[in-house]
Design a protein around this motif. Structure first.
Motif, PDB file in Angstrom:
ATOM      1  N   TYR A   2       4.740  -3.974  -9.928  1.00 34.42           N
ATOM      2  CA  TYR A   2       4.181  -5.318  -9.971  1.00 34.42           C
ATOM      3  C   TYR A   2       5.259  -6.378  -9.977  1.00 34.42           C
ATOM      4  O   TYR A   2       5.142  -7.405  -9.362  1.00 34.42           O
ATOM      5  CB  TYR A   2       3.292  -5.480 -11.207  1.00 34.42           C
ATOM      6  CG  TYR A   2       2.108  -4.576 -11.158  1.00 34.42           C
ATOM      7  CD1 TYR A   2       2.061  -3.430 -11.939  1.00 34.42           C
ATOM      8  CD2 TYR A   2       1.059  -4.827 -10.292  1.00 34.42           C
ATOM      9  CE1 TYR A   2       0.991  -2.578 -11.870  1.00 34.42           C
ATOM     10  CE2 TYR A   2      -0.007  -3.978 -10.225  1.00 34.42           C
ATOM     11  CZ  TYR A   2      -0.050  -2.853 -11.012  1.00 34.42           C
ATOM     12  OH  TYR A   2      -1.103  -2.018 -10.941  1.00 34.42           O
ATOM     13  N   CYS A  37      -7.310  -5.120 -12.393  1.00 30.75           N
ATOM     14  CA  CYS A  37      -7.933  -4.193 -11.454  1.00 30.75           C
ATOM     15  C   CYS A  37      -9.136  -3.521 -12.096  1.00 30.75           C
ATOM     16  O   CYS A  37      -9.081  -2.355 -12.458  1.00 30.75           O
ATOM     17  CB  CYS A  37      -6.930  -3.148 -10.997  1.00 30.75           C
ATOM     18  SG  CYS A  37      -5.484  -3.867 -10.220  1.00 30.75           S
ATOM     19  N   TYR A 138     -11.879  -2.264  -1.033  1.00 31.18           N
ATOM     20  CA  TYR A 138     -10.525  -2.797  -1.195  1.00 31.18           C
ATOM     21  C   TYR A 138      -9.735  -1.910  -2.134  1.00 31.18           C
ATOM     22  O   TYR A 138     -10.297  -1.154  -2.931  1.00 31.18           O
ATOM     23  CB  TYR A 138     -10.555  -4.240  -1.710  1.00 31.18           C
ATOM     24  CG  TYR A 138     -11.240  -4.401  -3.048  1.00 31.18           C
ATOM     25  CD1 TYR A 138     -10.548  -4.207  -4.240  1.00 31.18           C
ATOM     26  CD2 TYR A 138     -12.585  -4.752  -3.115  1.00 31.18           C
ATOM     27  CE1 TYR A 138     -11.181  -4.343  -5.461  1.00 31.18           C
ATOM     28  CE2 TYR A 138     -13.217  -4.898  -4.337  1.00 31.18           C
ATOM     29  CZ  TYR A 138     -12.510  -4.690  -5.497  1.00 31.18           C
ATOM     30  OH  TYR A 138     -13.131  -4.821  -6.705  1.00 31.18           O
ATOM     31  N   ASP A 139      -8.442  -2.007  -2.035  1.00 27.58           N
ATOM     32  CA  ASP A 139      -7.512  -1.270  -2.875  1.00 27.58           C
ATOM     33  C   ASP A 139      -7.340  -2.022  -4.185  1.00 27.58           C
ATOM     34  O   ASP A 139      -6.971  -3.191  -4.186  1.00 27.58           O
ATOM     35  CB  ASP A 139      -6.176  -1.161  -2.134  1.00 27.58           C
ATOM     36  CG  ASP A 139      -5.092  -0.485  -2.932  1.00 27.58           C
ATOM     37  OD1 ASP A 139      -5.369   0.041  -4.034  1.00 27.58           O
ATOM     38  OD2 ASP A 139      -3.952  -0.468  -2.453  1.00 27.58           O
ATOM     39  N   GLU A 141      -5.109  -1.969  -6.341  1.00 25.49           N
ATOM     40  CA  GLU A 141      -3.746  -2.439  -6.568  1.00 25.49           C
ATOM     41  C   GLU A 141      -3.535  -3.839  -5.994  1.00 25.49           C
ATOM     42  O   GLU A 141      -2.594  -4.519  -6.346  1.00 25.49           O
ATOM     43  CB  GLU A 141      -2.732  -1.484  -5.938  1.00 25.49           C
ATOM     44  CG  GLU A 141      -2.753  -0.084  -6.528  1.00 25.49           C
ATOM     45  CD  GLU A 141      -2.161  -0.031  -7.924  1.00 25.49           C
ATOM     46  OE1 GLU A 141      -1.212  -0.774  -8.196  1.00 25.49           O
ATOM     47  OE2 GLU A 141      -2.656   0.766  -8.727  1.00 25.49           O
ATOM     48  N   ARG A 142      -4.421  -4.262  -5.112  1.00 21.32           N
ATOM     49  CA  ARG A 142      -4.284  -5.557  -4.450  1.00 21.32           C
ATOM     50  C   ARG A 142      -5.419  -6.512  -4.792  1.00 21.32           C
ATOM     51  O   ARG A 142      -5.692  -7.455  -4.072  1.00 21.32           O
ATOM     52  CB  ARG A 142      -4.215  -5.372  -2.936  1.00 21.32           C
ATOM     53  CG  ARG A 142      -3.042  -4.528  -2.523  1.00 21.32           C
ATOM     54  CD  ARG A 142      -3.045  -4.312  -1.021  1.00 21.32           C
ATOM     55  NE  ARG A 142      -2.048  -3.353  -0.649  1.00 21.32           N
ATOM     56  CZ  ARG A 142      -0.816  -3.665  -0.273  1.00 21.32           C
ATOM     57  NH1 ARG A 142      -0.449  -4.919  -0.236  1.00 21.32           N
ATOM     58  NH2 ARG A 142       0.031  -2.732   0.060  1.00 21.32           N
ATOM     59  N   TYR A 143      -6.106  -6.255  -5.892  1.00 24.55           N
ATOM     60  CA  TYR A 143      -7.240  -7.067  -6.311  1.00 24.55           C
ATOM     61  C   TYR A 143      -6.882  -7.805  -7.597  1.00 24.55           C
ATOM     62  O   TYR A 143      -6.356  -7.208  -8.525  1.00 24.55           O
ATOM     63  CB  TYR A 143      -8.461  -6.181  -6.553  1.00 24.55           C
ATOM     64  CG  TYR A 143      -9.634  -6.935  -7.120  1.00 24.55           C
ATOM     65  CD1 TYR A 143     -10.438  -7.705  -6.294  1.00 24.55           C
ATOM     66  CD2 TYR A 143      -9.936  -6.886  -8.462  1.00 24.55           C
ATOM     67  CE1 TYR A 143     -11.507  -8.408  -6.815  1.00 24.55           C
ATOM     68  CE2 TYR A 143     -11.009  -7.588  -8.986  1.00 24.55           C
ATOM     69  CZ  TYR A 143     -11.791  -8.345  -8.145  1.00 24.55           C
ATOM     70  OH  TYR A 143     -12.844  -9.042  -8.656  1.00 24.55           O
TER      71      TYR A 143
END
Length: 150
Positions: A2, A37, A138-139, A141-143
């Motif tokens: 991150y 997440c 969606y992933d 890790e990207r939310y």
């Protein structure tokens, strides 16, 4: 990762995790991930022409979708937008439904397509609505999500 340094970060706003518990204001990489997440957070955008005279009952649709997807109302947001028009195509739908959901291993293509078909069937049988439905995962890790304080 991150962020490279420091190993924790202070955030001036309140975050909640997937159970709506406040997260600590001083976060490590692990707690930042769990706060940002959530495991389940489907967003359902429904579009209907402003001239549609049929009701689009969000509460009843939310209940059906929660049953189909195994989610809770607190984490399944439905938003209805009335539009003046859209491009014509061969579907002649009453409602265009756009769903974004967390991509999990158990949400296989077959599972998702079966769920979409079930929602489409319920919308027609229970509310006389012809729905054109798409779902995008969606992933996690990207939310990112920061709800307003309660």
């Amino acid at each position: 990762s991150y962020f490279s340094t420091p190993k924790s970060i202070y955030l001036p706003f309140r975050l909640v995790d997937s159970t709506s518990r406040p997260c600590h204001s001083r976060l490590t990489r692990t707690t930042l991930h769990s706060c940002l997440c959530p495991a389940k957070m489907p967003l359902v955008k429904l579009f209907a022409r402003a001239t549609l005279t049929k009701q689009v009952p969000l509460g009843a649709l939310q209940e059906s979708m929660c049953k189909v997807w195994g989610t809770k109302p607190e984490t399944t947001k439905l938003i209805l937008t009335r539009v003046d028009d859209w491009t014509e195509d061969s579907f002649n739908e009453d409602v265009y439904v756009d769903i974004r959901a967390y991509g999990k291993a158990e949400r296989t293509r077959e599972f998702v397509l079966g769920g979409i078909q079930e929602i489409q069937k319920r919308m027609k049988e229970e509310h006389d609505l012809v729905a054109n439905i798409r779902l995008e995962t969606y992933d996690g890790e990207r939310y990112f999500h920061v709800p307003p304080p309660k």
